[in-house]
Every structure is written in C-alpha cells, then in structure tokens.
Design a protein around this motif. Sequence first.
Motif, mmCIF file in Angstrom:
data_model
loop_
_atom_site.group_PDB
_atom_site.id
_atom_site.type_symbol
_atom_site.label_atom_id
_atom_site.label_comp_id
_atom_site.label_asym_id
_atom_site.label_seq_id
_atom_site.Cartn_x
_atom_site.Cartn_y
_atom_site.Cartn_z
ATOM 1 N N ARG A 25 1.018 -1.214 -0.110
ATOM 2 C CA ARG A 25 0.070 -0.002 -0.082
ATOM 3 C C ARG A 25 0.840 1.232 -0.119
ATOM 4 N NH1 ARG A 25 -0.503 2.165 5.412
ATOM 5 N NH2 ARG A 25 0.616 1.189 6.873
ATOM 6 N N VAL A 26 0.363 2.442 -0.435
ATOM 7 C CA VAL A 26 0.984 3.610 -0.403
ATOM 8 C C VAL A 26 1.025 3.930 1.044
ATOM 9 C CG1 VAL A 26 1.242 6.146 -1.113
ATOM 10 C CG2 VAL A 26 0.630 4.517 -2.748
ATOM 11 N N ASN A 27 2.229 4.362 1.871
ATOM 12 C CA ASN A 27 2.059 4.417 3.381
ATOM 13 C C ASN A 27 1.626 5.843 3.581
ATOM 14 O OD1 ASN A 27 3.303 5.337 5.896
ATOM 15 N ND2 ASN A 27 4.266 3.250 5.733
ATOM 16 N N PRO A 28 0.740 5.844 4.610
ATOM 17 C CA PRO A 28 -0.108 7.198 4.729
ATOM 18 C C PRO A 28 1.026 8.111 5.360
ATOM 19 C CG PRO A 28 -1.151 5.264 5.859
ATOM 20 C CD PRO A 28 0.209 4.676 5.345
ATOM 21 N N LEU A 29 2.168 7.790 5.959
ATOM 22 C CA LEU A 29 3.254 8.622 6.321
ATOM 23 C C LEU A 29 3.922 9.326 5.097
ATOM 24 C CD1 LEU A 29 4.347 7.308 9.543
ATOM 25 C CD2 LEU A 29 2.499 8.921 9.218
ATOM 26 N N ALA A 30 4.212 8.581 4.141
ATOM 27 C CA ALA A 30 4.675 8.770 2.959
ATOM 28 C C ALA A 30 3.834 10.001 2.047
ATOM 29 C CB ALA A 30 5.173 7.753 1.745
ATOM 30 N N VAL A 31 2.411 9.789 2.249
ATOM 31 C CA VAL A 31 1.508 10.777 1.518
ATOM 32 C C VAL A 31 1.631 11.976 2.389
ATOM 33 C CG1 VAL A 31 -0.945 10.983 1.184
ATOM 34 C CG2 VAL A 31 0.065 9.079 0.830
ATOM 35 N N LYS A 32 1.681 11.967 4.119
ATOM 36 C CA LYS A 32 1.777 12.867 4.684
ATOM 37 C C LYS A 32 3.106 13.877 4.352
ATOM 38 C CE LYS A 32 1.002 14.407 9.461
ATOM 39 N NZ LYS A 32 0.344 13.647 10.850
ATOM 40 N N VAL A 33 4.397 13.180 4.346
ATOM 41 C CA VAL A 33 5.428 14.167 4.381
ATOM 42 C C VAL A 33 5.653 14.606 2.948
ATOM 43 C CG1 VAL A 33 6.553 12.750 6.196
ATOM 44 C CG2 VAL A 33 7.106 12.143 3.815
ATOM 45 N N LEU A 34 5.095 14.115 1.729
ATOM 46 C CA LEU A 34 5.053 14.878 0.598
ATOM 47 C C LEU A 34 4.227 15.992 0.428
ATOM 48 C CD1 LEU A 34 5.619 11.866 -1.941
ATOM 49 C CD2 LEU A 34 7.297 13.331 -1.290
ATOM 50 N N ALA A 35 3.065 15.941 1.239
ATOM 51 C CA ALA A 35 1.877 16.929 1.068
ATOM 52 C C ALA A 35 2.516 17.805 1.857
ATOM 53 C CB ALA A 35 0.762 16.443 2.057
ATOM 54 N N GLU A 36 3.605 17.829 2.849
ATOM 55 C CA GLU A 36 4.208 18.884 3.272
ATOM 56 C C GLU A 36 4.820 19.635 2.374
ATOM 57 O OE1 GLU A 36 4.909 16.604 7.709
ATOM 58 O OE2 GLU A 36 6.665 17.110 6.381
ATOM 59 N N MET A 37 5.391 19.133 1.341
ATOM 60 C CA MET A 37 6.088 19.949 0.307
ATOM 61 C C MET A 37 5.051 20.290 -0.950
ATOM 62 S SD MET A 37 9.286 17.449 -0.133
ATOM 63 C CE MET A 37 10.394 18.453 -0.948
ATOM 64 N N ILE A 39 3.184 18.180 -2.521
ATOM 65 C CA ILE A 39 3.236 16.968 -3.652
ATOM 66 C C ILE A 39 2.198 15.984 -3.087
ATOM 67 C CG2 ILE A 39 4.406 15.133 -4.686
ATOM 68 C CD1 ILE A 39 6.970 16.921 -4.047
ATOM 69 N N ASP A 40 0.878 15.896 -3.981
ATOM 70 C CA ASP A 40 0.011 15.039 -3.628
ATOM 71 C C ASP A 40 0.109 13.720 -4.180
ATOM 72 O OD1 ASP A 40 -2.588 13.971 -2.964
ATOM 73 O OD2 ASP A 40 -3.673 15.212 -4.316
#
Length: 121
Positions: A25-37, A39-40
């Motif tokens: 799965r796409v790790n939710p924390l990866a989604v979160k740290v890229l969103a900080e930049m 990037i969705d």
Amino acid sequence: MAEGLANHFLGDRFEAYSAGTEATRVNPLAVKVLAEMGIDISGHRSKTLDEFDGESFDYVVTLCGDANDKCPLYIGGTQRSHHGFDDPSRCAGTEEEVLPEFRRVRDEIKTWLLEYFGVRK
C-alpha cells in the motif's frame, strides 16, 4: 515517495513510474510528508514490476537492496542504477516518532534525484 518527487521536480523532463517487488500500500506517512512539500500522492497505488512487463524505460533506478537484487535486467539502451535508501516504513514507533525518518528519507531521495539528473533547485 521517489515517484512523487521525481514527477514533481523533474516532470518537465521525465515521467516517473514506481513499482515494488511486492504489492503493499502507499504508506500514509509517505503521503503526509510529501504533502508537506505540496506534492499529492494520495491517489497513487502500490504496483509490482509485473505491471510494467514488456515496457521500455530510459532509466531504471532501484532504491533499496531488495529491489536491486530482484529487479530484472531491462535491455535496450536502458541506463540502470542503484542507490540504497533506508526504508522508513520499517521503523517502529508512534507516528510522532517515525515521521522524522520519513522526512529524512524524503529529503535524501529528493537531493539524490536532483543531483543524479543534474538539476539545481
């Protein structure tokens, strides 16, 4: 994370795709740290190498030892390289404890991608 970073920072020159040696799965924390930049990647999904069977790529980059060992040889002028990064999803702890590892690896991947492809940002 690498696919999102590559498409964000290098999308004017390349189109990046990612796949793993197994579907997870796409790790939710990866989604979160890229969103900080800004990037969705919330719409991304985990893919395996099988989905790209028969495809031709200019570059094949592996980012962890497991992928480097299992990644098939792509023939036809493809440039293949490996750069090992820690896998932050293997860290144990609370979200607060693990997020700094995701940020560190995110930043390391970004720096490496930009240097490897000769981009200054």
